[in-house]
Design a protein around this motif. Structure first.
Motif, short mmCIF file in Angstrom:
data_model
loop_
_atom_site.label_atom_id
_atom_site.label_comp_id
_atom_site.label_asym_id
_atom_site.label_seq_id
_atom_site.Cartn_x
_atom_site.Cartn_y
_atom_site.Cartn_z
N GLU A 126 -0.55 -2.88 -29.11
CA GLU A 126 -0.30 -3.49 -30.42
C GLU A 126 -1.54 -3.51 -31.31
O GLU A 126 -1.43 -3.77 -32.51
N TRP A 127 -2.70 -3.22 -30.76
CA TRP A 127 -3.94 -3.20 -31.54
C TRP A 127 -4.38 -1.80 -31.96
O TRP A 127 -5.27 -1.64 -32.80
N LYS B 159 -4.65 -0.88 -35.62
CA LYS B 159 -5.59 -1.69 -36.41
C LYS B 159 -7.02 -1.17 -36.31
O LYS B 159 -7.89 -1.62 -37.04
N LEU C 195 -9.80 -8.03 -36.49
CA LEU C 195 -9.60 -7.78 -35.06
C LEU C 195 -9.61 -9.06 -34.24
O LEU C 195 -9.71 -9.02 -33.01
N LEU D 149 -8.26 -9.37 -30.55
CA LEU D 149 -8.21 -8.04 -29.93
C LEU D 149 -8.13 -8.15 -28.41
O LEU D 149 -8.82 -8.96 -27.80
#
Length: 103
Positions: free
Chosen positions: A55-56, A59, A92, A95
């Motif tokens: 899911e990161w 980003k 972030l 994270l």
């Protein structure tokens, strides 16, 4: 300030305070977790290899060709990144990364 969540090689999850502009590798190392980072963040060794939670991934800035070349020297997953190439920013906060096995 914010946090990153790091799962170590034993499967233990750690929540670490993060400082804007620091490399994720530096944050992990400065909190005493076992990450090598032999080249000091110069993208020359892949000893700071981590797996970023899916899911990161969107980003993060995409890996450079130099980072991809280093990742080619280790066993990777689609979520593999060099933590020396990830600069922590407030976007972030939270994270999630997992330390890759030692090479």
């Amino acid at each position: 300030m914010g946090v990153i969540h790091v799962t170590d090689r034993a499967g233990q999850r750690h929540t670490l305070e993060a400082v804007e502009g620091w490399r994720v590798m530096e944050i992990i190392r400065d909190w005493g977790l076992p990450i090598e980072g032999l080249c000091g963040g110069a993208c020359e060794c892949a000893t700071c290899h981590v797996f970023v939670a899916e899911e990161w991934m969107d980003k993060l800035f995409p890996p450079t060709e130099e980072e991809e070349n280093q990742l080619d020297t280790v066993v990777t997953k689609p979520s593999s990144r060099l933590s020396c190439q990830i600069l922590w920013t407030p976007e972030l906060d939270g994270l999630e990364v997992t330390l890759a096995p030692s090479t």
